[in-house]
Motif scaffolding. Structure first.
Motif, PDB file in Angstrom:
ATOM      1  N   MET A 122      30.928  40.742  49.678  1.00  0.00           N
ATOM      2  CA  MET A 122      30.413  40.818  48.281  1.00  0.00           C
ATOM      3  C   MET A 122      30.542  42.191  48.017  1.00  0.00           C
ATOM      4  SD  MET A 122      26.947  39.499  46.204  1.00  0.00           S
ATOM      5  CE  MET A 122      27.515  37.581  46.211  1.00  0.00           C
ATOM      6  N   ARG A 123      31.084  42.557  46.742  1.00  0.00           N
ATOM      7  CA  ARG A 123      31.245  43.966  46.449  1.00  0.00           C
ATOM      8  C   ARG A 123      31.025  43.997  44.781  1.00  0.00           C
ATOM      9  NH1 ARG A 123      31.149  44.783  50.585  1.00  0.00           N
ATOM     10  NH2 ARG A 123      32.283  46.004  51.923  1.00  0.00           N
ATOM     11  N   PRO A 124      30.763  45.209  44.102  1.00  0.00           N
ATOM     12  CA  PRO A 124      30.259  45.407  42.688  1.00  0.00           C
ATOM     13  C   PRO A 124      31.238  44.711  41.811  1.00  0.00           C
ATOM     14  CG  PRO A 124      29.799  47.198  43.803  1.00  0.00           C
ATOM     15  CD  PRO A 124      30.605  46.507  44.844  1.00  0.00           C
ATOM     16  N   GLY A 125      32.673  44.939  42.170  1.00  0.00           N
ATOM     17  CA  GLY A 125      33.658  44.181  41.365  1.00  0.00           C
ATOM     18  C   GLY A 125      34.117  42.879  41.786  1.00  0.00           C
ATOM     19  N   TYR A 126      34.480  42.120  40.584  1.00  0.00           N
ATOM     20  CA  TYR A 126      35.110  40.659  40.967  1.00  0.00           C
ATOM     21  C   TYR A 126      36.399  40.852  41.691  1.00  0.00           C
ATOM     22  CZ  TYR A 126      37.514  36.306  39.973  1.00  0.00           C
ATOM     23  OH  TYR A 126      38.288  35.156  39.861  1.00  0.00           O
ATOM     24  N   GLY A 127      37.321  41.612  41.584  1.00  0.00           N
ATOM     25  CA  GLY A 127      38.645  41.935  42.059  1.00  0.00           C
ATOM     26  C   GLY A 127      38.398  41.990  43.488  1.00  0.00           C
ATOM     27  N   LEU A 128      37.921  42.991  43.868  1.00  0.00           N
ATOM     28  CA  LEU A 128      37.586  43.472  45.407  1.00  0.00           C
ATOM     29  C   LEU A 128      36.993  42.261  46.177  1.00  0.00           C
ATOM     30  CD1 LEU A 128      38.430  45.178  47.469  1.00  0.00           C
ATOM     31  CD2 LEU A 128      36.255  46.607  46.928  1.00  0.00           C
ATOM     32  N   THR A 129      35.957  41.221  45.733  1.00  0.00           N
ATOM     33  CA  THR A 129      35.092  40.500  46.371  1.00  0.00           C
ATOM     34  C   THR A 129      36.091  39.261  46.239  1.00  0.00           C
ATOM     35  OG1 THR A 129      33.132  41.155  45.309  1.00  0.00           O
ATOM     36  CG2 THR A 129      33.320  38.923  45.984  1.00  0.00           C
ATOM     37  N   LYS A 130      37.032  38.803  45.345  1.00  0.00           N
ATOM     38  CA  LYS A 130      38.067  37.900  45.611  1.00  0.00           C
ATOM     39  C   LYS A 130      39.114  38.074  46.587  1.00  0.00           C
ATOM     40  CE  LYS A 130      41.502  35.660  42.874  1.00  0.00           C
ATOM     41  NZ  LYS A 130      42.413  35.398  41.552  1.00  0.00           N
ATOM     42  N   GLN A 131      39.585  39.247  46.645  1.00  0.00           N
ATOM     43  CA  GLN A 131      40.511  39.747  47.820  1.00  0.00           C
ATOM     44  C   GLN A 131      39.851  39.524  49.043  1.00  0.00           C
ATOM     45  OE1 GLN A 131      41.402  44.100  47.957  1.00  0.00           O
ATOM     46  NE2 GLN A 131      43.544  43.577  47.785  1.00  0.00           N
ATOM     47  N   ARG A 132      38.631  40.287  49.268  1.00  0.00           N
ATOM     48  CA  ARG A 132      38.161  40.089  50.520  1.00  0.00           C
ATOM     49  C   ARG A 132      37.711  38.851  50.974  1.00  0.00           C
ATOM     50  NH1 ARG A 132      36.522  45.342  52.595  1.00  0.00           N
ATOM     51  NH2 ARG A 132      35.140  44.511  53.913  1.00  0.00           N
ATOM     52  N   SER A 133      37.412  37.916  50.052  1.00  0.00           N
ATOM     53  CA  SER A 133      37.247  36.520  50.448  1.00  0.00           C
ATOM     54  C   SER A 133      38.425  35.922  50.856  1.00  0.00           C
ATOM     55  CB  SER A 133      36.462  35.674  49.065  1.00  0.00           C
ATOM     56  OG  SER A 133      35.615  36.131  48.548  1.00  0.00           O
ATOM     57  N   TYR A 134      39.351  35.953  50.375  1.00  0.00           N
ATOM     58  CA  TYR A 134      40.724  35.427  50.818  1.00  0.00           C
ATOM     59  C   TYR A 134      41.011  35.903  52.126  1.00  0.00           C
ATOM     60  CZ  TYR A 134      45.697  35.034  51.079  1.00  0.00           C
ATOM     61  OH  TYR A 134      47.065  34.867  51.533  1.00  0.00           O
ATOM     62  N   GLN A 135      41.063  37.407  52.056  1.00  0.00           N
ATOM     63  CA  GLN A 135      41.467  38.173  53.469  1.00  0.00           C
ATOM     64  C   GLN A 135      40.378  37.579  54.612  1.00  0.00           C
ATOM     65  OE1 GLN A 135      41.302  42.262  52.345  1.00  0.00           O
ATOM     66  NE2 GLN A 135      43.374  42.215  51.650  1.00  0.00           N
ATOM     67  N   ARG A 136      39.187  37.353  54.387  1.00  0.00           N
ATOM     68  CA  ARG A 136      38.345  36.997  55.451  1.00  0.00           C
ATOM     69  C   ARG A 136      38.502  35.560  55.764  1.00  0.00           C
ATOM     70  NH1 ARG A 136      33.780  39.548  58.237  1.00  0.00           N
ATOM     71  NH2 ARG A 136      32.368  37.644  58.875  1.00  0.00           N
ATOM     72  N   ILE A 137      38.946  34.715  55.103  1.00  0.00           N
ATOM     73  CA  ILE A 137      38.992  33.175  55.333  1.00  0.00           C
ATOM     74  C   ILE A 137      40.202  33.164  56.258  1.00  0.00           C
ATOM     75  CG2 ILE A 137      39.635  30.947  54.292  1.00  0.00           C
ATOM     76  CD1 ILE A 137      37.376  31.660  52.078  1.00  0.00           C
TER      77      ILE A 137
END
Length: 738
Positions: A429-444
């Motif tokens: 979880m990050r303040p911005g939507y874009g970075l959270t979406k990116q890290r969610s994908y990369q993490r999975i």
């Protein structure tokens, strides 16, 4: 390949990863010899949790930060263990701690990383709950692990005290080189100006972050900058690079018009472009020599390039005669800027080739600490951010609620490692939507790939020593790549985690299954929460970034005007205003960049926002051009017409700020600045025309210098006014589109 491997091992990320791996693994190895694996594991947890707060700064600030982090980790761990069996207290207190820890991010980068360590401690402690007297022993060991990491970090720092600064300087040189190369591309016949400008804007964002890191290690009180000749050389190079950026920005031209103007004499343009490319190549060469620890050898003969450009100007003048007077003044100004850039590079070359001590920087390091972000933590800053207008406040609420949902899911479903869900939420979880979406994908993706690789390796490997050695290797790679490429980092960390649990739990298939499920649940929760729970869409924050960038440019203009009117040496206030303008324009670009990563429906008024970002960058470029000329030439007395035009530009910018603030007095500001402007431009042009007619009254060299000043000042004032009017127009469009 060998050279790349050497660079990888020598990198800052690898060194930090090696530090935490050593601090975490050594206690486990040593204590395992005495059948005290669990104690060693607790020490390792303390070291790993302290590691995120180890951000670059001078040794005193780093040590304070790490010691503070180790205490916060212990407090969080103790709280979880004491309250775990009292649900009525446990959940409210833990969620309150999550909120408070997240809120301390308002105090800057170091506080953000301390907050991150505390949140990780809460999540991990909920998965390793102790009972009775073991709570005290476990917390003591976790604290000791934090102290071990702090000591290890200090020792590693003493082993190579200057390497981080050198690598950051090499990166700064490389980024500046890229920026200079993009400036050279603008002279291509079919240059894609919009694409090049976009690249320059994004490079400016990277450079701002790099400059801030270098300021921390070179300027922070208590560092070795004042005592070490090596550090003073680095400081001299850093100052030269900042000045080079101002010079690079200052050479702002209408490239399409100039290409058209000199279409019948392309040699002038191609010679200047070649010089620009060689300036970039020289910076890249210095960067490589620092990175590879090799002696710097000059490759590009920049003085010959200057002579070639000077000759091209003279040839053009001889061919065109008096008809080329205007063009020659312009080209001569371009030559002067290029000479200044070469001068900066020569300063850097001498710093890296000569062994002489730098005893005097001619006052260039005076008041340097004013350029640093103050390190104090007033309570009112926290209070001011306790509202929905604060991005950090919204993030803290969002994170707290998401963690609460994670606990509920863990209670409702038979999940083996609920704390993995919490860890995933905290990490992603990050303040911005874009970075959270990116890290969610990369993490999975990283977790799935890591589980597949780990399962494959464990079906082939059964010897515990081999598995342990590989686990250490994957841990090292995981920590290294997490900062470089999060997906690869997540892959290696997953392999490491699975290997560790395989030594504790023979049913590895079950471990992998739960690892995948928990990661997927945590990533999904973080992604959904960022979309629906008080999201921080960039279009909400952009007006603030636009306003700040315009205010910073206005303040920079005011300092330039003061310098032109008063003359004398460049004051610290000028350099502070310049720094602020660079940073705020970079922040606006970064905000726009984040907006492009969000859903199309949330990219509101993207064209207008991009237009304002470009206009502010161009305005900064024009201001830098004016400021650089005033600094590097003996200028004449500022006329009343100059001051009236500067005031008109400032009023345009003030009007835009008022518009963005929705100030009802905005229209009055706009009308007030129109009265004398047209007459003052006419006055400036008449002064110039009169000086042209009085050519016979002055010697040729004095006349040329006077005319160069007149041409540049008038052209920049006209350009500044046009830009400020365009900014007003773009801001109006932005307001109307709301």
């Amino acid at each position: 390949m060998i050279e790349k491997l050497k660079q990888f091992i020598d990198s800052t990320n690898f060194t930090k990863a090696l530090t935490v791996t050593f601090a975490a693994v050594m206690p486990v190895i040593i204590l395992s010899q005495f059948d005290l694996f669990q104690m060693g594991f607790a020490l390792a947890i303390g070291a790993v949790l302290t590691y995120p707060a180890d951000i670059p700064s001078n040794l005193l600030h780093r040590t304070r930060g790490l010691l503070t982090t180790s205490i916060i980790i212990v407090v969080c761990t103790l709280t979880v263990n004491l309250l775990y069996n009292i649900p009525a207290l446990f959940y409210p207190v833990i969620l309150l701690l999550v909120f408070l820890l997240s809120m301390i991010s308002v105090y800057g980068q170091r506080a953000t990383m301390v907050s991150f360590s505390g949140l990780l401690a809460l999540a991990l402690a909920s998965g390793h709950v102790q009972q009775g007297w073991d709570i005290v022993i476990y917390c003591g060991l976790v604290w000791a692990g934090g102290l071990i990491y702090t000591l290890t970090s200090i020792i590693f720092n003493y082993l190579s005290p200057h390497r981080y600064t050198e690598l950051q300087m090499a990166e700064c040189l490389k980024l500046t080189s890229k920026y200079m190369k993009q400036r050279g591309h603008l002279w291509d016949t079919h240059a894609n100006t919009e694409k090049i400008t976009r690249k320059q804007l994004f490079l400016q964002v990277e450079l701002n972050a790099n400059h801030e890191s270098l300021r921390e290690v070179l300027l922070r009180s208590g560092s070795n900058a004042g005592n070490s000749n090596r550090s003073r050389k680095m400081l001299l190079v850093f100052i030269s690079l900042v000045e080079m950026m101002e010079l690079a920005l200052s050479t702002s031209f209408d490239h399409s018009k100039l290409r058209e103007k000199f279409s019948t004499h392309p040699k002038v343009i191609t010679t200047y472009q070649n010089l620009a490319y060689n300036l970039a190549a020289a910076l890249k060469n210095i960067s490589k020599s620092i990175k590879n620890k090799k002696k710097y050898i000059t490759i590009h003969q920049l003085l010959d390039d200057l002579e070639a450009f000077d000759k091209a100007i003279r040839d053009y003048e001889n061919e065109r005669g008096k008809a080329a007077t205007e063009d020659v003044y312009l080209l001569t100004n371009m030559l002067h800027y290029a000479e200044k850039q070469v001068e900066k590079i020569k300063i850097m070359e001498r710093a890296f080739t000569l062994n002489t001590a730098i005893k005097d920087m001619q006052g260039r390091d005076k008041d340097m600490e004013k350029f640093l972000t103050p390190e104090y933590y007033p309570l009112h800053t926290l209070k001011e951010n306790l509202s929905f207008s604060s991005t950090i406040f919204r993030l803290s609420l969002r994170l707290t609620i998401t963690i609460a949902i994670g606990f509920i899911i863990g209670a409702l479903f038979p999940l083996q490692k609920v704390y993995w869900i919490l860890l995933t939420i905290i990490v992603i979880m990050r303040p911005g939507y874009g970075l959270t979406k990116q890290r969610s994908y990369q993490r999975i993706v990283g977790t799935v790939i890591g589980c597949i690789i780990a399962f494959g390796l464990l079906t082939l490997l059964h010897h515990p020593v081999i598995i342990a050695v590989l686990a250490i290797g994957f841990m090292l790679l995981g920590f290294t790549f997490t900062a470089i490429n999060y997906r690869i980092g997540a892959t290696f960390v997953t392999i490491f985690v699975v290997f560790v649990y395989s030594m504790l739990n023979p049913d590895i298939a079950q471990v992998i299954q739960y690892r995948l499920i928990d990661t997927a649940v945590g990533a999904t929760l973080a992604f959904i929460a960022n979309h629906f729970l008080w999201p921080s869409w960039e279009f909400i924050n952009l007006p603030v970034f636009i306003r700040k960038s315009i205010e910073a440019n206005r303040n920079y203009l005011e300092q330039i005007s003061k310098l032109y009117n008063k003359k004398g040496s460049v004051p610290t206030s000028y350099r502070l205003a310049r720094k602020s303008a660079f940073i705020e324009v970079g922040n606006l670009t970064a905000s726009y960049q984040r907006m492009t990563q969000e859903p199309k429906s949330k990219q509101k008024q993207q064209p207008q926002v991009y237009k304002l970002a470009v206009l502010n960058h161009t305005l900064l470029s024009s201001l830098a051009s004016l400021g650089t000329y005033i600094q590097s030439h003996h200028t004449t007395k500022a006329s009343d017409a100059f001051n009236v035009v500067v005031q008109a530009v400032a009023r345009n910018l003030n009007y835009t700020i008022a518009l963005l603030n929705m100030d009802i007095q905005a229209e009055e500001i706009q009308l007030a600045q129109k009265e004398e402007l047209a007459a003052r431009f006419t006055e400036l042009k008449n002064i110039r025309a009169r000086e042209l007619q009085e050519n016979h009254l002055t010697d040729e060299e004095t006349f040329k210098l006077k005319m160069q000043e007149a041409q540049l000042i008038i052209e920049q004032l006209i350009w500044l006014n046009n830009l400020s009017e365009k900014i007003v127009k773009a801001a109006k469009q932005l307001e109307l589109g709301k």
